[in-house]
Design an enzyme around this catalytic site. Structure first.
Site, PDB file in Angstrom:
ATOM      1  N   ARG A 162       0.917  -0.933   0.077  1.00 60.33           N
ATOM      2  CA  ARG A 162       0.034   0.117  -0.182  1.00 60.33           C
ATOM      3  C   ARG A 162       0.835   1.194   0.170  1.00 60.33           C
ATOM      4  O   ARG A 162       1.903   1.085   0.613  1.00 60.33           O
ATOM      5  CB  ARG A 162      -1.003   0.040   1.314  1.00 60.33           C
ATOM      6  CG  ARG A 162      -1.800  -1.296   1.670  1.00 60.33           C
ATOM      7  CD  ARG A 162      -2.516  -1.079   2.616  1.00 60.33           C
ATOM      8  NE  ARG A 162      -3.479  -2.443   2.942  1.00 60.33           N
ATOM      9  CZ  ARG A 162      -3.417  -3.385   3.506  1.00 60.33           C
ATOM     10  NH1 ARG A 162      -1.960  -3.314   4.166  1.00 60.33           N
ATOM     11  NH2 ARG A 162      -4.208  -4.342   3.543  1.00 60.33           N
ATOM     12  N   LYS A 188      -2.082  -2.536   8.110  1.00 61.96           N
ATOM     13  CA  LYS A 188      -3.203  -2.230   8.871  1.00 61.96           C
ATOM     14  C   LYS A 188      -3.261  -2.548  10.163  1.00 61.96           C
ATOM     15  O   LYS A 188      -2.968  -3.960  10.328  1.00 61.96           O
ATOM     16  CB  LYS A 188      -4.573  -2.468   8.074  1.00 61.96           C
ATOM     17  CG  LYS A 188      -4.682  -1.709   6.811  1.00 61.96           C
ATOM     18  CD  LYS A 188      -5.868  -1.988   6.123  1.00 61.96           C
ATOM     19  CE  LYS A 188      -6.242  -1.128   4.886  1.00 61.96           C
ATOM     20  NZ  LYS A 188      -7.567  -1.281   4.402  1.00 61.96           N
ATOM     21  N   HIS A 255      -2.198   2.563  -5.874  1.00 58.47           N
ATOM     22  CA  HIS A 255      -3.204   1.263  -5.416  1.00 58.47           C
ATOM     23  C   HIS A 255      -3.214   0.240  -6.569  1.00 58.47           C
ATOM     24  O   HIS A 255      -3.320  -1.062  -6.392  1.00 58.47           O
ATOM     25  CB  HIS A 255      -4.510   1.598  -4.917  1.00 58.47           C
ATOM     26  CG  HIS A 255      -4.817   0.646  -3.814  1.00 58.47           C
ATOM     27  ND1 HIS A 255      -3.942   0.344  -2.570  1.00 58.47           N
ATOM     28  CD2 HIS A 255      -5.842  -0.395  -3.822  1.00 58.47           C
ATOM     29  CE1 HIS A 255      -4.478  -0.542  -1.952  1.00 58.47           C
ATOM     30  NE2 HIS A 255      -5.655  -0.956  -2.564  1.00 58.47           N
ATOM     31  N   ARG A 258      -0.754  -2.143  -6.814  1.00 59.92           N
ATOM     32  CA  ARG A 258      -0.583  -3.334  -5.601  1.00 59.92           C
ATOM     33  C   ARG A 258      -1.582  -4.486  -6.359  1.00 59.92           C
ATOM     34  O   ARG A 258      -1.485  -5.593  -6.071  1.00 59.92           O
ATOM     35  CB  ARG A 258      -1.370  -2.795  -4.285  1.00 59.92           C
ATOM     36  CG  ARG A 258      -1.666  -3.968  -3.330  1.00 59.92           C
ATOM     37  CD  ARG A 258      -1.958  -2.922  -2.068  1.00 59.92           C
ATOM     38  NE  ARG A 258      -2.823  -4.021  -1.164  1.00 59.92           N
ATOM     39  CZ  ARG A 258      -2.250  -4.477  -0.161  1.00 59.92           C
ATOM     40  NH1 ARG A 258      -0.993  -4.733  -0.095  1.00 59.92           N
ATOM     41  NH2 ARG A 258      -3.035  -5.256   0.535  1.00 59.92           N
ATOM     42  N   HIS A 281      -3.640  -9.435   3.878  1.00 60.50           N
ATOM     43  CA  HIS A 281      -4.917  -9.309   3.965  1.00 60.50           C
ATOM     44  C   HIS A 281      -5.453 -10.354   5.143  1.00 60.50           C
ATOM     45  O   HIS A 281      -4.742 -11.280   5.459  1.00 60.50           O
ATOM     46  CB  HIS A 281      -5.742 -10.194   2.936  1.00 60.50           C
ATOM     47  CG  HIS A 281      -5.618  -9.154   1.619  1.00 60.50           C
ATOM     48  ND1 HIS A 281      -6.169  -9.622   0.558  1.00 60.50           N
ATOM     49  CD2 HIS A 281      -5.718  -7.819   1.702  1.00 60.50           C
ATOM     50  CE1 HIS A 281      -5.780  -8.474  -0.571  1.00 60.50           C
ATOM     51  NE2 HIS A 281      -5.810  -7.319   0.243  1.00 60.50           N
ATOM     52  N   TYR A 290      -9.155 -11.430  -6.437  1.00 58.98           N
ATOM     53  CA  TYR A 290      -8.377 -11.360  -7.609  1.00 58.98           C
ATOM     54  C   TYR A 290      -8.840 -12.508  -8.537  1.00 58.98           C
ATOM     55  O   TYR A 290      -8.424 -12.600  -9.607  1.00 58.98           O
ATOM     56  CB  TYR A 290      -6.889 -11.366  -7.053  1.00 58.98           C
ATOM     57  CG  TYR A 290      -6.729 -10.021  -6.504  1.00 58.98           C
ATOM     58  CD1 TYR A 290      -6.572  -8.779  -7.208  1.00 58.98           C
ATOM     59  CD2 TYR A 290      -6.542  -9.947  -5.177  1.00 58.98           C
ATOM     60  CE1 TYR A 290      -6.135  -7.724  -6.631  1.00 58.98           C
ATOM     61  CE2 TYR A 290      -6.280  -8.629  -4.300  1.00 58.98           C
ATOM     62  CZ  TYR A 290      -5.966  -7.720  -5.248  1.00 58.98           C
ATOM     63  OH  TYR A 290      -5.706  -6.425  -4.593  1.00 58.98           O
TER      64      TYR A 290
END
Length: 310
Positions: A162, A188, A255, A258, A281, A290
């Site tokens: 990110r 995150k 982004h 990514r 994730h 994806y």
């Protein structure tokens, strides 16, 4: 306790105890401020704990209906309902009372959008050539800007980071030729992960560090014109400027690199669980988006090639 005080307490809980990201806290702040305003308009006074405890499902449905009329899409209303669920459950745990207002409520179903990736050639072009043209609107030395931008966007595509993760790196974190096999990234929620680094990424970082004006270990790896940590908006503007010159699609954003990293790995046969780990994730369902990108690419190839597709 007034509703605004209760809201401040909940946001502090999110940030400090749940370790939610600043963006998540701000999104919840906006959602819940809108809801408190809705309740105040319909009751004639700012809500307190008693008023919030007395809410009914119809009150929340009314709020969501008002937001739909104001233009909120399904995804936005689903997030606002999630904010309310967390807030009201927090109040019930902290101050007592029930959560009857949430009974039977189901949010609008919002299918996650298919990530828009660049083609392999487009992604490589960004990483390789973005430093070729200097943006005259920026007060930076062209050679330094070029080396930094190539290093940054090569890192984004080569490691699937990110933009915030890349810009949080310090000089001591720089993956250099002959260094450690993987880059440690903080994502995150403060979660860390290890990402392998390609030789092309290491070389681009080394070329940037050769011109870096402040190579102290704790200095930001990517610097702005004034010597501070590079602002994400500046990086986004760099790519926006380049994509218009190069004729790249409008979804060519930091982004998207990514997304391209993950999509190209999947197309090359990488395991979905491995991609999940590389991207950081929390849920496999997020990474599974994806597979829809890959299926869409297959369908487009079929439409172009099959004699009966028309």
């Amino acid at each position: 306790m007034e509703g605004e005080v209760a809201l401040a307490d909940y946001l502090a809980h999110l940030a400090q105890q749940r370790r939610a990201s600043p963006n998540t806290v701000e999104a919840y702040r906006g959602d819940l401020s809108l809801f408190l305003g809705f309740v105040a308009r319909h009751t004639g006074e700012a809500p307190d704990l008693a008023a919030l405890s007395a809410l009914r499902p119809a009150d929340i449905r009314g709020f969501l209906a008002e937001r739909a009329a104001a233009g909120d899409g399904n995804a936005t209303r689903a997030r606002r309902l999630a904010s309310l669920r967390g807030f009201l459950r927090h109040l019930a745990r902290r101050h007592g009372g029930g959560t009857e207002a949430l009974a039977g409520l189901r949010g609008p179903r919002a299918r996650a959008p298919v990530p828009r990736a660049l083609s392999p050639d487009e992604a490589r072009e960004v990483a390789r050539d973005i430093g070729a043209v200097h943006d005259p609107a920026r007060a930076e030395q062209p050679a330094m800007q070029a080396a930094r931008d190539v290093a940054l966007f090569t890192l984004l595509y080569g490691c699937g980071l990110r933009i915030g993760e890349a810009l949080a790196l310090d000089v001591k974190d720089a993956p250099l030729p002959g260094g450690t096999a993987a880059l440690r990234v903080t994502g995150k929620g403060g979660k860390t992960r290890l990402v392998p680094v390609l030789p092309a990424v290491r070389q681009a970082i080394a070329a940037w560090l050769a011109q870096h004006p402040d190579r102290r270990p704790d200095a930001p790896l990517f610097l702005g014109a004034r010597g501070g940590r590079l602002d994400p908006a500046i990086a986004q503007r760099s790519l926006r400027h380049w994509r218009r010159l190069a004729g790249l699609p409008e979804h060519a954003t930091p982004h998207a690199l990514r997304h391209s990293f993950a999509t190209h790995l999947l197309g090359g046969g990488a395991d979905l669980r491995a991609i999940q780990e590389l991207l950081g994730h929390a849920s496999l369902s997020t990474t599974q988006r994806y597979t829809r990108v890959d299926a869409a690419a297959l369908l487009e190839t079929w439409r172009k090639a099959h004699p009966r597709a028309g």
